[in-house]
Design a protein around this motif. Sequence first.
Motif, PDB file in Angstrom:
ATOM      1  N   LEU A  63     -33.491  23.051  57.690  1.00  0.00           N
ATOM      2  CA  LEU A  63     -34.158  24.330  57.766  1.00  0.00           C
ATOM      3  C   LEU A  63     -33.814  24.996  59.143  1.00  0.00           C
ATOM      4  N   VAL A  64     -33.923  26.232  59.347  1.00  0.00           N
ATOM      5  CA  VAL A  64     -33.566  27.153  60.354  1.00  0.00           C
ATOM      6  C   VAL A  64     -34.781  27.815  60.880  1.00  0.00           C
ATOM      7  N   TYR A  65     -34.993  27.442  62.082  1.00  0.00           N
ATOM      8  CA  TYR A  65     -36.095  28.210  63.003  1.00  0.00           C
ATOM      9  C   TYR A  65     -35.752  29.121  63.648  1.00  0.00           C
ATOM     10  N   TYR A 120     -42.309  17.643  66.141  1.00  0.00           N
ATOM     11  CA  TYR A 120     -42.844  18.418  67.060  1.00  0.00           C
ATOM     12  C   TYR A 120     -41.869  19.633  67.233  1.00  0.00           C
ATOM     13  N   LEU A 121     -42.280  20.770  67.680  1.00  0.00           N
ATOM     14  CA  LEU A 121     -41.311  21.621  68.323  1.00  0.00           C
ATOM     15  C   LEU A 121     -41.970  22.015  69.807  1.00  0.00           C
ATOM     16  N   TYR A 122     -41.208  21.976  70.716  1.00  0.00           N
ATOM     17  CA  TYR A 122     -41.415  22.182  71.998  1.00  0.00           C
ATOM     18  C   TYR A 122     -40.954  23.522  72.453  1.00  0.00           C
ATOM     19  N   SER A 123     -41.744  24.303  72.813  1.00  0.00           N
ATOM     20  CA  SER A 123     -41.736  25.760  72.934  1.00  0.00           C
ATOM     21  C   SER A 123     -41.886  26.250  74.346  1.00  0.00           C
ATOM     22  N   ARG A 142     -45.232  24.849  75.545  1.00  0.00           N
ATOM     23  CA  ARG A 142     -46.261  24.249  74.458  1.00  0.00           C
ATOM     24  C   ARG A 142     -45.805  23.272  73.515  1.00  0.00           C
ATOM     25  N   VAL A 143     -46.550  22.333  72.978  1.00  0.00           N
ATOM     26  CA  VAL A 143     -46.107  21.115  72.085  1.00  0.00           C
ATOM     27  C   VAL A 143     -46.573  21.818  70.665  1.00  0.00           C
ATOM     28  N   LEU A 144     -45.938  22.277  69.873  1.00  0.00           N
ATOM     29  CA  LEU A 144     -46.183  22.635  68.627  1.00  0.00           C
ATOM     30  C   LEU A 144     -46.441  21.773  67.373  1.00  0.00           C
ATOM     31  N   ASP A 146     -38.225  30.354  73.243  1.00  0.00           N
ATOM     32  CA  ASP A 146     -37.105  29.213  72.857  1.00  0.00           C
ATOM     33  C   ASP A 146     -38.149  28.112  72.197  1.00  0.00           C
ATOM     34  N   LEU A 147     -37.421  27.579  71.359  1.00  0.00           N
ATOM     35  CA  LEU A 147     -38.136  26.023  70.953  1.00  0.00           C
ATOM     36  C   LEU A 147     -36.939  25.226  70.629  1.00  0.00           C
ATOM     37  N   VAL A 148     -37.326  24.215  70.548  1.00  0.00           N
ATOM     38  CA  VAL A 148     -36.262  22.779  70.092  1.00  0.00           C
ATOM     39  C   VAL A 148     -37.172  21.973  69.597  1.00  0.00           C
ATOM     40  N   PRO A 149     -36.462  21.242  68.560  1.00  0.00           N
ATOM     41  CA  PRO A 149     -37.450  20.133  67.864  1.00  0.00           C
ATOM     42  C   PRO A 149     -37.186  18.752  68.505  1.00  0.00           C
ATOM     43  N   SER A 150     -38.363  18.133  68.354  1.00  0.00           N
ATOM     44  CA  SER A 150     -38.368  16.756  69.024  1.00  0.00           C
ATOM     45  C   SER A 150     -37.353  15.951  68.379  1.00  0.00           C
TER      46      SER A 150
END
Length: 377
Positions: free
Chosen positions: A258-260, A307-310, A319-321, A296-300
Amino acid sequence: MTPRRSWLRGLLAACAALALLATPAHAQHAHDAAEVPPNFQVDPFWPKPLPNNWIIGAVAGVAVDRRDHIWIIHRPATLAPRQVLAATTPPQTLCCVAAPPVLVFDMSGNLVRAWGGPAQGFEWPQSEHGIYVDAEDNVWLAGNGPRDHQILKFSLDGQFRMQIGRAGASTGSNDTQNLNRPADTEVDVAAKEIFVADGYGNRRIVVFDTETGAYKRHWGAYGERPHDDPMPAFDPAQPPSRSFANPVHCVRLTRDNLVYVCDRVNNRVQVFRRDGSFVQEFFVARETRLNGAIADLVPSPDAGQRYLYSVDNTNSVARVLRRQDGEVLSTFGRMGRYAGQFMVPHNVAVDSQGNLYISEVDTGQRVQRFRRMDAQR
């Protein structure tokens, strides 16, 4: 009621109120036991002091390579004259001079290497922005200056390898040769493709071949063809825009193909397959205006990338998503200059142990490390 009982009842009420005020910020989000989000604590001594009387400006990008080396790109031009008076002739102060734009640290905070800046053979960006290091040790740089219509590829030690696009040459969001103030990049080394968040001038994701620089495909919001028509200011009361806003600020790839995409000003993340077909979207802090809530965000790094860290550069929080649906599981930080606080957080990266690195622009001019305090699940 006796005065003593009245006083005691008042004291108990006051204690209850104080207990509520002392509740941690992340506790406002209720979770099942299995969904307790990762916990982070700032490391105020990372990185170690720079050598050579160096000082850094706005840190516009941060990345972690396969060796767990932490890369930053900063903007020397954002340093105020008062900060670099040691560079005058003769020096007017004992400190400081601008560090090279690209700095690399190990996990202990030691400086490993430094390089970058204008040179013959390529067009260095007017305003440094994103940095990404792929699994084959190529370093990709972007810029968001008015004429920054290119991305650059270097080796780990700063040897120039390729330029895609030319400065000042963009013809808009459907140009297949040039970019327009690209924000950031990420590489799929198996497919030999680089995905570009393009950007501050264009409203799209565009994909090029990492070996030849040849154009492969591009798309806008919802996987549709992008446009450059004038757009109204963001209004949270209106239906979601059918177009990305400027800037399209990040692009991240996950292991499930997937592409975020960070649609910053629209306060949303859109999710696509690698071919550009739309999957879903979710919103964060939807009432936010100004620069938007999704910088910005990055996957755990766990196997399932749960999780996504944003980071949010308008509200100055992280935030932790939950990656599945974008639900906010916890929030940490606030605006400020103390360790653990933020002054315009801009980018986030994660190492193999789950520690976060968050860069700050504007007058933040730093990168902070947040150690993961719980065991990765």
